[in-house]
Design a protein around this motif. Structure first.
Motif, PDB file in Angstrom:
ATOM      1  N   ASN A   1       0.876  -1.237  -0.096  1.00 62.15           N
ATOM      2  CA  ASN A   1      -0.075   0.114  -0.019  1.00 62.15           C
ATOM      3  C   ASN A   1       0.901   1.162   0.015  1.00 62.15           C
ATOM      4  OD1 ASN A   1      -2.548  -1.523   0.265  1.00 62.15           O
ATOM      5  ND2 ASN A   1      -2.270  -1.591   2.607  1.00 62.15           N
ATOM      6  N   VAL A   2       0.596   2.081  -0.983  1.00 66.73           N
ATOM      7  CA  VAL A   2       1.576   3.377  -1.113  1.00 66.73           C
ATOM      8  C   VAL A   2       0.476   4.651  -0.948  1.00 66.73           C
ATOM      9  CG1 VAL A   2       2.799   4.786  -2.768  1.00 66.73           C
ATOM     10  CG2 VAL A   2       2.766   2.148  -2.682  1.00 66.73           C
ATOM     11  N   LEU A   3       0.863   5.462  -0.098  1.00 64.96           N
ATOM     12  CA  LEU A   3       0.424   6.711   0.158  1.00 64.96           C
ATOM     13  C   LEU A   3       1.151   7.854  -0.508  1.00 64.96           C
ATOM     14  CD1 LEU A   3      -1.345   9.390   0.810  1.00 64.96           C
ATOM     15  CD2 LEU A   3      -0.549   8.948   3.275  1.00 64.96           C
ATOM     16  N   LEU A   4       0.630   8.405  -2.173  1.00 71.30           N
ATOM     17  CA  LEU A   4       1.728   8.942  -2.694  1.00 71.30           C
ATOM     18  C   LEU A   4       1.130  10.530  -2.933  1.00 71.30           C
ATOM     19  CD1 LEU A   4       3.860   9.205  -5.271  1.00 71.30           C
ATOM     20  CD2 LEU A   4       2.005   8.213  -6.739  1.00 71.30           C
ATOM     21  N   THR A   5       1.928  11.523  -3.089  1.00 72.36           N
ATOM     22  CA  THR A   5       1.345  12.842  -2.964  1.00 72.36           C
ATOM     23  C   THR A   5       2.155  13.347  -4.446  1.00 72.36           C
ATOM     24  OG1 THR A   5       3.347  14.148  -1.847  1.00 72.36           O
ATOM     25  CG2 THR A   5       1.273  13.486  -0.554  1.00 72.36           C
ATOM     26  N   GLY A   6       1.372  14.282  -4.898  1.00 70.03           N
ATOM     27  CA  GLY A   6       1.669  14.894  -6.231  1.00 70.03           C
ATOM     28  C   GLY A   6       1.259  14.252  -7.500  1.00 70.03           C
TER      29      GLY A   6
ATOM     30  N   THR B   1      -1.210  -1.129  -4.299  1.00 72.19           N
ATOM     31  CA  THR B   1      -2.529  -0.182  -4.144  1.00 72.19           C
ATOM     32  C   THR B   1      -2.001   1.323  -4.162  1.00 72.19           C
ATOM     33  OG1 THR B   1      -3.798  -1.979  -3.537  1.00 72.19           O
ATOM     34  CG2 THR B   1      -4.258   0.286  -2.695  1.00 72.19           C
ATOM     35  N   VAL B   2      -2.534   2.394  -4.811  1.00 72.57           N
ATOM     36  CA  VAL B   2      -1.990   3.540  -4.524  1.00 72.57           C
ATOM     37  C   VAL B   2      -2.872   4.521  -3.956  1.00 72.57           C
ATOM     38  CG1 VAL B   2      -0.913   5.415  -5.889  1.00 72.57           C
ATOM     39  CG2 VAL B   2      -0.065   3.127  -6.428  1.00 72.57           C
ATOM     40  N   PHE B   3      -2.835   5.130  -2.965  1.00 72.46           N
ATOM     41  CA  PHE B   3      -3.655   6.384  -2.722  1.00 72.46           C
ATOM     42  C   PHE B   3      -3.253   7.472  -2.969  1.00 72.46           C
ATOM     43  CE2 PHE B   3      -5.678   9.280   0.337  1.00 72.46           C
ATOM     44  CZ  PHE B   3      -6.795   8.726   0.373  1.00 72.46           C
ATOM     45  N   ALA B   4      -3.677   8.045  -3.908  1.00 70.74           N
ATOM     46  CA  ALA B   4      -2.980   9.260  -4.656  1.00 70.74           C
ATOM     47  C   ALA B   4      -3.510  10.605  -4.228  1.00 70.74           C
ATOM     48  CB  ALA B   4      -2.977   9.189  -6.119  1.00 70.74           C
ATOM     49  N   VAL B   5      -2.689  11.435  -3.699  1.00 73.07           N
ATOM     50  CA  VAL B   5      -3.164  12.756  -3.313  1.00 73.07           C
ATOM     51  C   VAL B   5      -2.537  14.147  -4.130  1.00 73.07           C
ATOM     52  CG1 VAL B   5      -3.401  14.441  -1.162  1.00 73.07           C
ATOM     53  CG2 VAL B   5      -3.200  11.974  -1.038  1.00 73.07           C
ATOM     54  N   ASP B   6      -3.612  14.963  -4.348  1.00 72.62           N
ATOM     55  CA  ASP B   6      -3.220  15.982  -5.285  1.00 72.62           C
ATOM     56  C   ASP B   6      -4.323  16.951  -5.200  1.00 72.62           C
ATOM     57  OD1 ASP B   6      -0.737  16.206  -7.720  1.00 72.62           O
ATOM     58  OD2 ASP B   6      -2.496  17.915  -7.421  1.00 72.62           O
ATOM     59  N   ARG B   7      -3.933  18.211  -5.439  1.00 70.45           N
ATOM     60  CA  ARG B   7      -4.911  19.377  -5.318  1.00 70.45           C
ATOM     61  C   ARG B   7      -5.791  19.158  -6.549  1.00 70.45           C
ATOM     62  NH1 ARG B   7      -1.375  24.864  -5.658  1.00 70.45           N
ATOM     63  NH2 ARG B   7       0.172  23.943  -7.359  1.00 70.45           N
ATOM     64  N   HIS B   8      -5.330  18.697  -7.873  1.00 72.85           N
ATOM     65  CA  HIS B   8      -5.890  18.630  -9.019  1.00 72.85           C
ATOM     66  C   HIS B   8      -6.606  17.230  -9.363  1.00 72.85           C
ATOM     67  CE1 HIS B   8      -3.255  21.914 -10.403  1.00 72.85           C
ATOM     68  NE2 HIS B   8      -4.316  22.447 -10.069  1.00 72.85           N
TER      69      HIS B   8
ATOM     70  N   ARG C   1      -7.441  -0.718  -6.635  1.00 69.28           N
ATOM     71  CA  ARG C   1      -5.842  -0.224  -6.387  1.00 69.28           C
ATOM     72  C   ARG C   1      -5.453   1.203  -6.642  1.00 69.28           C
ATOM     73  NH1 ARG C   1      -1.726  -2.278  -8.814  1.00 69.28           N
ATOM     74  NH2 ARG C   1      -2.772  -3.098 -10.663  1.00 69.28           N
ATOM     75  N   PHE C   2      -6.412   2.025  -7.323  1.00 72.46           N
ATOM     76  CA  PHE C   2      -6.182   3.416  -7.463  1.00 72.46           C
ATOM     77  C   PHE C   2      -7.191   4.221  -6.766  1.00 72.46           C
ATOM     78  CE2 PHE C   2      -6.472   7.184  -9.739  1.00 72.46           C
ATOM     79  CZ  PHE C   2      -5.101   7.818  -9.440  1.00 72.46           C
ATOM     80  N   VAL C   3      -6.903   4.896  -5.660  1.00 67.93           N
ATOM     81  CA  VAL C   3      -7.767   5.604  -4.983  1.00 67.93           C
ATOM     82  C   VAL C   3      -7.344   7.175  -5.323  1.00 67.93           C
ATOM     83  CG1 VAL C   3      -8.860   5.986  -2.874  1.00 67.93           C
ATOM     84  CG2 VAL C   3      -8.084   3.703  -3.287  1.00 67.93           C
ATOM     85  N   ALA C   4      -8.111   8.225  -5.619  1.00 70.70           N
ATOM     86  CA  ALA C   4      -7.718   9.532  -5.880  1.00 70.70           C
ATOM     87  C   ALA C   4      -8.306  10.269  -4.427  1.00 70.70           C
ATOM     88  CB  ALA C   4      -8.521   9.974  -7.344  1.00 70.70           C
ATOM     89  N   HIS C   5      -7.460  11.092  -4.346  1.00 69.18           N
ATOM     90  CA  HIS C   5      -8.155  11.856  -2.938  1.00 69.18           C
ATOM     91  C   HIS C   5      -7.678  13.544  -3.336  1.00 69.18           C
ATOM     92  CE1 HIS C   5      -8.929  12.711   1.351  1.00 69.18           C
ATOM     93  NE2 HIS C   5      -7.996  13.863   1.219  1.00 69.18           N
ATOM     94  N   ALA C   6      -8.434  14.310  -3.631  1.00 68.07           N
ATOM     95  CA  ALA C   6      -8.225  15.631  -3.760  1.00 68.07           C
ATOM     96  C   ALA C   6      -7.841  16.431  -2.571  1.00 68.07           C
ATOM     97  CB  ALA C   6      -9.223  16.330  -4.765  1.00 68.07           C
ATOM     98  N   ALA C   7      -6.741  16.905  -2.259  1.00 71.15           N
ATOM     99  CA  ALA C   7      -6.553  17.732  -1.081  1.00 71.15           C
ATOM    100  C   ALA C   7      -5.491  18.971  -1.305  1.00 71.15           C
ATOM    101  CB  ALA C   7      -6.035  17.023  -0.334  1.00 71.15           C
TER     102      ALA C   7
ATOM    103  N   VAL D   1      -3.805  18.171   5.099  1.00 73.08           N
ATOM    104  CA  VAL D   1      -3.040  17.175   5.285  1.00 73.08           C
ATOM    105  C   VAL D   1      -3.255  16.116   6.378  1.00 73.08           C
ATOM    106  CG1 VAL D   1      -0.562  16.648   5.751  1.00 73.08           C
ATOM    107  CG2 VAL D   1      -1.138  18.851   4.591  1.00 73.08           C
ATOM    108  N   VAL D   2      -3.743  16.564   7.483  1.00 73.61           N
ATOM    109  CA  VAL D   2      -4.102  15.494   8.480  1.00 73.61           C
ATOM    110  C   VAL D   2      -5.455  14.802   8.061  1.00 73.61           C
ATOM    111  CG1 VAL D   2      -5.153  15.463  10.711  1.00 73.61           C
ATOM    112  CG2 VAL D   2      -3.221  16.957  10.364  1.00 73.61           C
ATOM    113  N   SER D   3      -6.167  15.400   7.311  1.00 70.06           N
ATOM    114  CA  SER D   3      -7.473  14.344   6.791  1.00 70.06           C
ATOM    115  C   SER D   3      -7.143  13.507   5.754  1.00 70.06           C
ATOM    116  CB  SER D   3      -8.605  15.448   6.693  1.00 70.06           C
ATOM    117  OG  SER D   3      -8.379  16.300   5.456  1.00 70.06           O
ATOM    118  N   ALA D   4      -6.289  13.999   5.029  1.00 70.14           N
ATOM    119  CA  ALA D   4      -5.930  12.962   3.808  1.00 70.14           C
ATOM    120  C   ALA D   4      -4.976  11.849   4.494  1.00 70.14           C
ATOM    121  CB  ALA D   4      -4.778  13.840   2.797  1.00 70.14           C
TER     122      ALA D   4
END
Ligand SMILES: NC(=O)c1ccc[n+]([C@@H]2O[C@H](COP(=O)([O-])OP(=O)(O)OC[C@H]3O[C@@H](n4cnc5c(N)ncnc54)[C@H](O)[C@@H]3O)[C@@H](O)[C@H]2O)c1
Length: 253
Positions: A8-13, A32-39, A59-65, A73-76
């Motif tokens: 499991n990977v938490l990846l920003t940008g 499995t990638v939990f992907a965080v970005d503002r876009h 396996r791909f979860v997008a999270h806008a933040a 950041v804390v909620s992501a």
């Protein structure tokens, strides 16, 4: 056997450039990638480029933040932990670049840069740490050769990357007792939207930059850095810890 099967990977940008290439690479290797970005749209495009939701399953979860905001950041981090449970790899890739000659620097420039390039990775490390497994967990922080080499006009950016590099080296020592590795990865010039934005460089002499690619006569590609991040984060990189991994094609100035 893929190197990231079951990881499991938490990846920003992950909506652009190096982060996107890293997401595509790690997904291809089974993560499995939990992907965080503002876009949000960029994240969706990353998922599409990686094969689309049907192929990837869950396996791909997008999270806008907006990682410039502490509460986001804390909620992501909380959302990632809720979704993934265990976080095997935390990859802090999101970053911003400003080019500002010293005469025009304001403290807010520095605050804005440090918010994304330093404070967000630091807070993500703090929030996610209890969920990173001992012995196998890895934190990859994307710094820059700007941390240790002169980048005229980019003092705020350089200082932020220097801070992230120092943070990573000390955190590696702090987490050694848990056998969690922390590796700063420093790209040289890479062709991404970050460096392609002409407005960013308006009025600044950047001709020196193009002369720093002795290996191929071109800047790096996002995939060059993604391959290194995948290596560092995998068991292949198990003896790499607390040391800057420079990926700059032998850049010399
Ligand atoms: N491109 C280069 O030459 C180069 C060189 C050295 C280091 N780096 C570093 O590599 C990393 C990736 O850069 P890139 O070149 O792929 O740039 P990029 O602009 O293509 O990607 C950066 C990503 O970070 C995201 N991001 C920025 N601010 C954010 C915020 N407040 N909240 C959430 N997401 C945010 C952007 O939306 C974007 O998707 C950065 O940390 C950058 O400093 C890049």
């Amino acid at each position: 056997m893929n190197r990231f099967d079951g990881k499991n990977v938490l990846l920003t940008g992950a909506a652009s450039g190096i982060g996107r290439a890293t997401a595509v690479r790690l997904l291809a290797e089974g993560a499995t990638v939990f992907a965080v970005d503002r876009h949000e749209d960029g994240l969706a495009e990353t998922g599409r480029l990686a094969g689309g939701t049907e192929l990837l399953g869950g396996r791909f979860v997008a999270h806008a933040a907006d990682l410039a905001r502490e509460e986001a950041v804390v909620s992501a981090a909380a959302a990632a932990v809720a979704r993934l449970g265990r976080v095997d790899v935390l990859a802090n890739v999101a970053g911003v670049l400003r080019v500002t000659p010293m005469e025009s620097v304001g403290l807010d420039d520095y605050r804005d840069i440090f918010a994304v390039n330093v404070f967000a990775p630091v807070m993500l490390c703090r929030e996610v740490l209890p969920h990173i497994p001992d012995r196998t967990g890895v934190i990859v922080n994307v710094t820059s050769t700007a941390a240790t080499k002169a980048h005229p006009g980019m003092t705020g950016y350089a200082a932020s990357k220097g801070a992230l590099l120092s943070f990573s080296i000390s955190l590696a020592a702090e987490l050694a007792s848990r056998r969690i590795r922390v590796v700063p990865v420093s790209p040289g010039g890479v062709a991404t939207p970050l460096t392609a934005n002409r407005e960013t460089f308006a009025g600044v002499d950047t001709s020196w930059y193009a002369r720093t690619y002795p290996l191929w006569g071109r800047p790096g590609r996002p995939e060059d850095i993604a391959g290194t991040i995948a290596y560092v984060a995998s068991a292949d990189g198990a003896y790499l810890n607390g040391v800057e991994v420079r990926v700059d094609g032998g850049s010399h100035s």
